[in-house]
Design a protein around this motif. Sequence first.
Motif, PDB file in Angstrom:
ATOM      1  N   LEU A   1       6.523  25.428  11.284  1.00  0.00           N
ATOM      2  CA  LEU A   1       6.765  26.173  10.174  1.00  0.00           C
ATOM      3  C   LEU A   1       6.270  25.935   8.794  1.00  0.00           C
ATOM      4  O   LEU A   1       6.422  25.010   8.506  1.00  0.00           O
ATOM      5  CB  LEU A   1       8.753  26.404  10.014  1.00  0.00           C
ATOM      6  CG  LEU A   1       9.420  26.652  11.193  1.00  0.00           C
ATOM      7  CD1 LEU A   1      10.896  26.659  10.898  1.00  0.00           C
ATOM      8  CD2 LEU A   1       9.126  28.541  11.581  1.00  0.00           C
ATOM      9  N   ALA A   2       5.651  27.082   8.191  1.00  0.00           N
ATOM     10  CA  ALA A   2       4.947  26.928   6.751  1.00  0.00           C
ATOM     11  C   ALA A   2       6.430  26.741   6.058  1.00  0.00           C
ATOM     12  O   ALA A   2       7.491  27.202   6.003  1.00  0.00           O
ATOM     13  CB  ALA A   2       4.326  28.258   6.584  1.00  0.00           C
ATOM     14  N   PRO A   3       6.054  25.881   4.902  1.00  0.00           N
ATOM     15  CA  PRO A   3       7.196  25.481   3.747  1.00  0.00           C
ATOM     16  C   PRO A   3       7.697  26.731   3.302  1.00  0.00           C
ATOM     17  O   PRO A   3       9.004  26.716   3.045  1.00  0.00           O
ATOM     18  CB  PRO A   3       6.523  24.391   3.140  1.00  0.00           C
ATOM     19  CG  PRO A   3       4.930  24.560   3.193  1.00  0.00           C
ATOM     20  CD  PRO A   3       4.976  25.067   4.477  1.00  0.00           C
ATOM     21  N   GLU A   4       6.736  27.773   2.768  1.00  0.00           N
ATOM     22  CA  GLU A   4       7.517  28.924   1.925  1.00  0.00           C
ATOM     23  C   GLU A   4       8.502  29.709   2.647  1.00  0.00           C
ATOM     24  O   GLU A   4       9.229  30.241   2.379  1.00  0.00           O
ATOM     25  CB  GLU A   4       6.353  29.613   1.265  1.00  0.00           C
ATOM     26  CG  GLU A   4       5.606  30.444   2.294  1.00  0.00           C
ATOM     27  CD  GLU A   4       4.458  29.658   2.975  1.00  0.00           C
ATOM     28  OE1 GLU A   4       3.776  30.399   3.626  1.00  0.00           O
ATOM     29  OE2 GLU A   4       4.320  28.517   2.868  1.00  0.00           O
ATOM     30  N   TYR A   5       7.977  29.634   4.231  1.00  0.00           N
ATOM     31  CA  TYR A   5       8.810  30.357   5.173  1.00  0.00           C
ATOM     32  C   TYR A   5       9.937  29.877   5.527  1.00  0.00           C
ATOM     33  O   TYR A   5      11.319  30.431   5.573  1.00  0.00           O
ATOM     34  CB  TYR A   5       8.008  30.774   6.331  1.00  0.00           C
ATOM     35  CG  TYR A   5       8.496  31.531   7.355  1.00  0.00           C
ATOM     36  CD1 TYR A   5       9.156  32.884   6.997  1.00  0.00           C
ATOM     37  CD2 TYR A   5       8.421  31.357   8.763  1.00  0.00           C
ATOM     38  CE1 TYR A   5       9.860  33.743   7.929  1.00  0.00           C
ATOM     39  CE2 TYR A   5       9.178  32.214   9.606  1.00  0.00           C
ATOM     40  CZ  TYR A   5       9.578  33.296   9.308  1.00  0.00           C
ATOM     41  OH  TYR A   5      10.239  34.186  10.179  1.00  0.00           O
ATOM     42  N   ALA A   6      10.167  28.433   5.822  1.00  0.00           N
ATOM     43  CA  ALA A   6      11.075  27.578   6.054  1.00  0.00           C
ATOM     44  C   ALA A   6      12.100  27.861   5.042  1.00  0.00           C
ATOM     45  O   ALA A   6      13.325  27.693   5.256  1.00  0.00           O
ATOM     46  CB  ALA A   6      10.810  26.247   6.538  1.00  0.00           C
ATOM     47  N   MET A   7      11.731  27.345   3.590  1.00  0.00           N
ATOM     48  CA  MET A   7      12.487  27.302   2.405  1.00  0.00           C
ATOM     49  C   MET A   7      13.168  28.646   1.997  1.00  0.00           C
ATOM     50  O   MET A   7      14.250  28.625   1.345  1.00  0.00           O
ATOM     51  CB  MET A   7      11.878  26.626   1.541  1.00  0.00           C
ATOM     52  CG  MET A   7      11.828  25.081   1.812  1.00  0.00           C
ATOM     53  SD  MET A   7      13.096  24.277   2.571  1.00  0.00           S
ATOM     54  CE  MET A   7      14.091  24.044   1.157  1.00  0.00           C
ATOM     55  N   ARG A   8      12.374  29.801   1.817  1.00  0.00           N
ATOM     56  CA  ARG A   8      12.437  30.824   1.065  1.00  0.00           C
ATOM     57  C   ARG A   8      12.402  32.181   2.174  1.00  0.00           C
ATOM     58  O   ARG A   8      12.886  33.346   1.633  1.00  0.00           O
ATOM     59  CB  ARG A   8      11.436  31.254   0.172  1.00  0.00           C
ATOM     60  CG  ARG A   8      11.426  30.116  -1.129  1.00  0.00           C
ATOM     61  CD  ARG A   8      10.632  30.657  -2.175  1.00  0.00           C
ATOM     62  NE  ARG A   8      10.749  29.402  -3.096  1.00  0.00           N
ATOM     63  CZ  ARG A   8       9.676  28.389  -3.243  1.00  0.00           C
ATOM     64  NH1 ARG A   8       8.609  28.550  -2.453  1.00  0.00           N
ATOM     65  NH2 ARG A   8       9.864  27.628  -4.040  1.00  0.00           N
ATOM     66  N   GLY A   9      11.917  32.026   3.341  1.00  0.00           N
ATOM     67  CA  GLY A   9      11.969  33.224   4.281  1.00  0.00           C
ATOM     68  C   GLY A   9      10.843  34.070   3.598  1.00  0.00           C
ATOM     69  O   GLY A   9      10.933  35.254   4.294  1.00  0.00           O
ATOM     70  N   HIS A  10       9.751  33.710   3.089  1.00  0.00           N
ATOM     71  CA  HIS A  10       8.501  34.454   2.547  1.00  0.00           C
ATOM     72  C   HIS A  10       7.626  34.504   3.672  1.00  0.00           C
ATOM     73  O   HIS A  10       7.228  33.531   4.206  1.00  0.00           O
ATOM     74  CB  HIS A  10       8.066  33.963   1.263  1.00  0.00           C
ATOM     75  CG  HIS A  10       8.911  34.014   0.059  1.00  0.00           C
ATOM     76  ND1 HIS A  10       8.263  33.993  -0.970  1.00  0.00           N
ATOM     77  CD2 HIS A  10       9.921  34.403  -0.115  1.00  0.00           C
ATOM     78  CE1 HIS A  10       9.045  34.662  -1.875  1.00  0.00           C
ATOM     79  NE2 HIS A  10      10.159  34.689  -1.436  1.00  0.00           N
ATOM     80  N   LEU A  11       7.602  35.563   4.045  1.00  0.00           N
ATOM     81  CA  LEU A  11       6.682  35.961   5.448  1.00  0.00           C
ATOM     82  C   LEU A  11       5.266  36.769   4.883  1.00  0.00           C
ATOM     83  O   LEU A  11       5.297  37.988   4.666  1.00  0.00           O
ATOM     84  CB  LEU A  11       7.344  36.787   6.413  1.00  0.00           C
ATOM     85  CG  LEU A  11       6.634  36.819   7.826  1.00  0.00           C
ATOM     86  CD1 LEU A  11       6.336  35.799   8.433  1.00  0.00           C
ATOM     87  CD2 LEU A  11       7.489  37.684   8.665  1.00  0.00           C
ATOM     88  N   THR A  12       4.368  36.025   5.224  1.00  0.00           N
ATOM     89  CA  THR A  12       2.992  36.850   5.247  1.00  0.00           C
ATOM     90  C   THR A  12       2.099  36.239   6.382  1.00  0.00           C
ATOM     91  O   THR A  12       2.518  35.288   7.225  1.00  0.00           O
ATOM     92  CB  THR A  12       2.252  36.518   3.948  1.00  0.00           C
ATOM     93  OG1 THR A  12       1.695  34.873   3.990  1.00  0.00           O
ATOM     94  CG2 THR A  12       3.107  36.435   2.413  1.00  0.00           C
ATOM     95  N   GLU A  13       0.796  36.642   6.660  1.00  0.00           N
ATOM     96  CA  GLU A  13       0.082  36.168   7.693  1.00  0.00           C
ATOM     97  C   GLU A  13      -0.345  34.674   7.476  1.00  0.00           C
ATOM     98  O   GLU A  13      -0.730  34.149   8.525  1.00  0.00           O
ATOM     99  CB  GLU A  13      -1.217  37.014   7.706  1.00  0.00           C
ATOM    100  CG  GLU A  13      -2.164  36.790   6.679  1.00  0.00           C
ATOM    101  CD  GLU A  13      -2.110  37.685   5.270  1.00  0.00           C
ATOM    102  OE1 GLU A  13      -2.875  37.569   4.534  1.00  0.00           O
ATOM    103  OE2 GLU A  13      -0.739  38.327   5.450  1.00  0.00           O
TER     104      GLU A  13
END
Length: 300
Positions: free
Chosen positions: A126-138
């Motif tokens: 899991l990328a940190p920005e996705y794990a912590m904020r739910g920000h999803l990009t490619e």
Amino acid sequence: MTEIATISAVQHRNLVKLYGCCIEGDRRLLVYEYLENKSLDQALFGNRSLHLNWPMRYNICLGTARGLAYLHEESRLRIVHRDVKASNILLDADLIPKISDFGLAKLYDDKKTHISTRVAGTIGYLAPEYAMRGHLTEKVDVFAFGVVALEILSGRPNSDSSLEQEKVYLLEWAWHLHENNRALDLVDTTLVEFNEAEALRVIGVGLLCTQATPMLRPPMSRVVAMLSGDIEVSSVTSKPGYITDWQLNEITSFVSKDTSGPSTERTNSSRQNTSSNSSTVVIGHSSESPCQPILHEIIG
């Protein structure tokens, strides 16, 4: 239904083919092409009945990158896979890698910088920005690919508690070797021979793809170009902040338990569990703060 709709819309040499499906009553069946050599994680971390030499590994790494580049940049639909990991990369009779399991995939609007969604994926990728904020990009897939690339090169999962402490977490170990000019020590010791230039390319790409800031991670088309040798691998200068944070969290703290005296108990902060064998997780949001994901499974 998500998986059927997504995989039916894309066709690529490095994506698994869906031949048919059954949706009748409680029967839910997907019929995929038969892939003789099972999954990449079994080949790398299993009983190793299938020995992957260096050319095989390099081609698997490159083929996986091409499949993701197609999803992100070449497909009519812009797709973020969300669960790129070694167990979701299948190998056919010729060891051509096929990205599989689109059950978590998201269609992505080109006009948006990111979409916010509940976190779903596999711990350790899991990328940190996705794990912590739910920000999803490619760039979430790019991060996961970086982890997979280092697993392919090293022949070990992203977390292995049986190893000595400094080697337990693959990303930390890779950075330690990189900073001490010993990057090639990361290469799987079972490989009798390997191409040093290609190995350094994979390591450089892996470190680039796992940068903490999404903007510092290259798009998958650039990853393909770097692995192919068409362009130089960009230099990596700074260790990602999340690794520094992990290391800081290991500093012991003293917590007073007896108010009548100075006695203390030493405790260790918990670390991220990055077992590559972890199951897929879906993480909800706290009712107290709807913007803050509950990450007990990830960071304790």
